[in-house]
Write a protein that holds these residues in place. Structure first.
Motif, mmCIF file in Angstrom:
data_model
loop_
_atom_site.group_PDB
_atom_site.id
_atom_site.type_symbol
_atom_site.label_atom_id
_atom_site.label_comp_id
_atom_site.label_asym_id
_atom_site.label_seq_id
_atom_site.Cartn_x
_atom_site.Cartn_y
_atom_site.Cartn_z
ATOM 1 N N PHE A 189 -7.830 -11.458 -10.931
ATOM 2 C CA PHE A 189 -7.072 -10.216 -11.085
ATOM 3 C C PHE A 189 -5.670 -10.344 -10.489
ATOM 4 O O PHE A 189 -4.689 -9.876 -11.076
ATOM 5 C CB PHE A 189 -7.818 -9.061 -10.418
ATOM 6 N N CYS A 190 -5.584 -10.951 -9.298
ATOM 7 C CA CYS A 190 -4.276 -11.100 -8.643
ATOM 8 C C CYS A 190 -3.352 -11.993 -9.465
ATOM 9 O O CYS A 190 -2.148 -11.731 -9.572
ATOM 10 C CB CYS A 190 -4.453 -11.666 -7.238
ATOM 11 N N GLU A 191 -3.899 -13.055 -10.050
ATOM 12 C CA GLU A 191 -3.092 -13.929 -10.895
ATOM 13 C C GLU A 191 -2.591 -13.187 -12.126
ATOM 14 O O GLU A 191 -1.444 -13.357 -12.546
ATOM 15 C CB GLU A 191 -3.917 -15.147 -11.311
ATOM 16 N N CYS A 192 -3.440 -12.349 -12.700
ATOM 17 C CA CYS A 192 -3.032 -11.570 -13.877
ATOM 18 C C CYS A 192 -1.963 -10.539 -13.517
ATOM 19 O O CYS A 192 -1.130 -10.184 -14.350
ATOM 20 C CB CYS A 192 -4.248 -10.873 -14.490
ATOM 21 N N GLU A 193 -2.001 -10.050 -12.267
ATOM 22 C CA GLU A 193 -0.982 -9.110 -11.803
ATOM 23 C C GLU A 193 0.321 -9.821 -11.468
ATOM 24 O O GLU A 193 1.350 -9.177 -11.266
ATOM 25 C CB GLU A 193 -1.469 -8.364 -10.553
ATOM 26 N N GLY A 194 0.263 -11.160 -11.387
ATOM 27 C CA GLY A 194 1.445 -11.917 -10.986
ATOM 28 C C GLY A 194 1.648 -11.914 -9.493
ATOM 29 O O GLY A 194 2.756 -12.151 -9.007
ATOM 30 N N ASN A 195 0.573 -11.634 -8.731
ATOM 31 C CA ASN A 195 0.646 -11.590 -7.272
ATOM 32 C C ASN A 195 -0.297 -12.632 -6.682
ATOM 33 O O ASN A 195 -1.353 -12.308 -6.148
ATOM 34 C CB ASN A 195 0.264 -10.193 -6.753
ATOM 35 N N ASN A 196 0.076 -13.890 -6.792
ATOM 36 C CA ASN A 196 -0.784 -14.961 -6.301
ATOM 37 C C ASN A 196 -0.932 -14.950 -4.785
ATOM 38 O O ASN A 196 -1.868 -15.537 -4.243
ATOM 39 C CB ASN A 196 -0.240 -16.322 -6.748
ATOM 40 N N GLU A 197 0.005 -14.302 -4.086
ATOM 41 C CA GLU A 197 -0.061 -14.265 -2.634
ATOM 42 C C GLU A 197 -0.952 -13.137 -2.124
ATOM 43 O O GLU A 197 -1.265 -13.073 -0.943
ATOM 44 C CB GLU A 197 1.346 -14.109 -2.052
ATOM 45 N N GLN A 198 -1.342 -12.231 -3.012
ATOM 46 C CA GLN A 198 -2.185 -11.113 -2.611
ATOM 47 C C GLN A 198 -3.651 -11.526 -2.577
ATOM 48 O O GLN A 198 -4.070 -12.467 -3.251
ATOM 49 C CB GLN A 198 -2.007 -9.935 -3.574
ATOM 50 N N ILE A 199 -4.430 -10.809 -1.782
ATOM 51 C CA ILE A 199 -5.866 -11.046 -1.690
ATOM 52 C C ILE A 199 -6.637 -9.921 -2.362
ATOM 53 O O ILE A 199 -7.655 -10.142 -3.002
ATOM 54 C CB ILE A 199 -6.303 -11.175 -0.217
ATOM 55 N N ILE A 200 -6.134 -8.701 -2.215
ATOM 56 C CA ILE A 200 -6.812 -7.535 -2.778
ATOM 57 C C ILE A 200 -6.107 -7.103 -4.057
ATOM 58 O O ILE A 200 -4.964 -6.656 -4.017
ATOM 59 C CB ILE A 200 -6.813 -6.363 -1.781
ATOM 60 N N PRO A 201 -6.766 -7.203 -5.200
ATOM 61 C CA PRO A 201 -6.160 -6.716 -6.441
ATOM 62 C C PRO A 201 -6.285 -5.203 -6.554
ATOM 63 O O PRO A 201 -7.057 -4.578 -5.812
ATOM 64 C CB PRO A 201 -6.983 -7.417 -7.523
ATOM 65 N N ILE A 202 -5.542 -4.623 -7.464
ATOM 66 C CA ILE A 202 -5.651 -3.191 -7.725
ATOM 67 C C ILE A 202 -6.549 -2.945 -8.927
ATOM 68 O O ILE A 202 -7.432 -2.090 -8.900
ATOM 69 C CB ILE A 202 -4.261 -2.572 -7.968
ATOM 70 N N SER A 203 -6.344 -3.718 -9.951
ATOM 71 C CA SER A 203 -7.126 -3.550 -11.172
ATOM 72 C C SER A 203 -7.006 -4.814 -12.006
ATOM 73 O O SER A 203 -6.268 -5.742 -11.668
ATOM 74 C CB SER A 203 -6.626 -2.336 -11.967
ATOM 75 N N GLY A 204 -7.740 -4.839 -13.092
ATOM 76 C CA GLY A 204 -7.670 -5.976 -13.995
ATOM 77 C C GLY A 204 -8.604 -5.767 -15.169
ATOM 78 O O GLY A 204 -9.350 -4.785 -15.219
ATOM 79 N N ASN A 205 -8.554 -6.681 -16.105
ATOM 80 C CA ASN A 205 -9.422 -6.616 -17.276
ATOM 81 C C ASN A 205 -10.541 -7.641 -17.147
ATOM 82 O O ASN A 205 -10.317 -8.763 -16.686
ATOM 83 C CB ASN A 205 -8.624 -6.887 -18.554
#
Length: 209
Positions: A150-166
């Motif tokens: 999810f984080c990769e799809c958001e473009g936030n590879n440095e994040q650990i907690i995603p917000i949402s995703g498919n």
């Protein structure tokens, strides 16, 4: 008490949030917050602090709920001060229900799931995992694998907690908070004391005052 914020992953993150809310001048995350003005009363100032906190990291990525307990004191949030879209605004008191160890264990079992191999890394999900919330999708994932995806799809590879995703399998839109609330346990021997261990590692690494 007029308003509460709930949905924190654990007691530690909730206490850190409360401390920062009560001590904005000491919190390093609120250094840029403007001081209380002469036109503001204490209630308005506290609301401004809260809305600022909900819009900055790490809190802006948590699946939190803003709940008004006393409707007479509700204030409409300005368009540029609204909480993130994934944080719902609720009304009324919180209804608590005591769940026994047996009930929690039974609720978490997933005997109906035919396959417990992660659909991202293809390794077995031994204890705790996440399942797509679409009823006819049987995809299962490690928490770590789905979080990274999810984080990769958001473009936030440095994040650990995603917000949402498919969902990688059926493309259903999913909120991370909903997935956390509906995480599944594949072993009855899995300790309830450790049931949030893997998830809390994520949050504790990210949530620091």
């Amino acid at each position: 008490m007029v308003l509460i914020v709930h949905g924190f992953p654990n007691d530690i993150s909730a206490l850190r949030f409360e401390w920062a809310w009560q001590n904005p001048k000491k919190s390093r995350r609120l250094r840029n917050l403007k001081r209380k003005t002469s036109k503001e009363n204490q209630y308005e100032y506290c609301l401004r602090i809260l809305l600022e906190m909900l819009r900055i990291g790490p809190w802006n990525r948590l699946p939190l709920t803003i709940r008004w307990l006393v409707l007479e004191f509700e204030k409409e949030f300005l368009a540029d001060r609204c909480p993130p879209m994934h944080m719902p605004i609720a009304y009324g008191s919180v209804v608590t229900k005591k769940v026994t160890r047996e009930e929690s264990s039974d609720k978490s079992q997933t005997d109906h799931i035919k396959n417990n191999n992660c659909n991202l890394c293809y390794q077995t999900v031994k204890d705790q995992g996440m399942k797509c919330l679409k009823p006819d999708c049987e995809s299962v994932f490690h928490i770590i694998c789905l979080s990274k995806h999810f984080c990769e799809c958001e473009g936030n590879n440095e994040q650990i907690i995603p917000i949402s995703g498919n969902c990688p399998m059926c493309d259903t839109f999913l909120l991370w908070g909903d997935l956390v609330q509906n995480k599944v346990v594949f072993s009855k021997r899995f300790s309830l004391n450790d049931s949030c261990l893997e998830e809390n590692i994520f949050y504790n690494q990210e949530i620091q005052n």
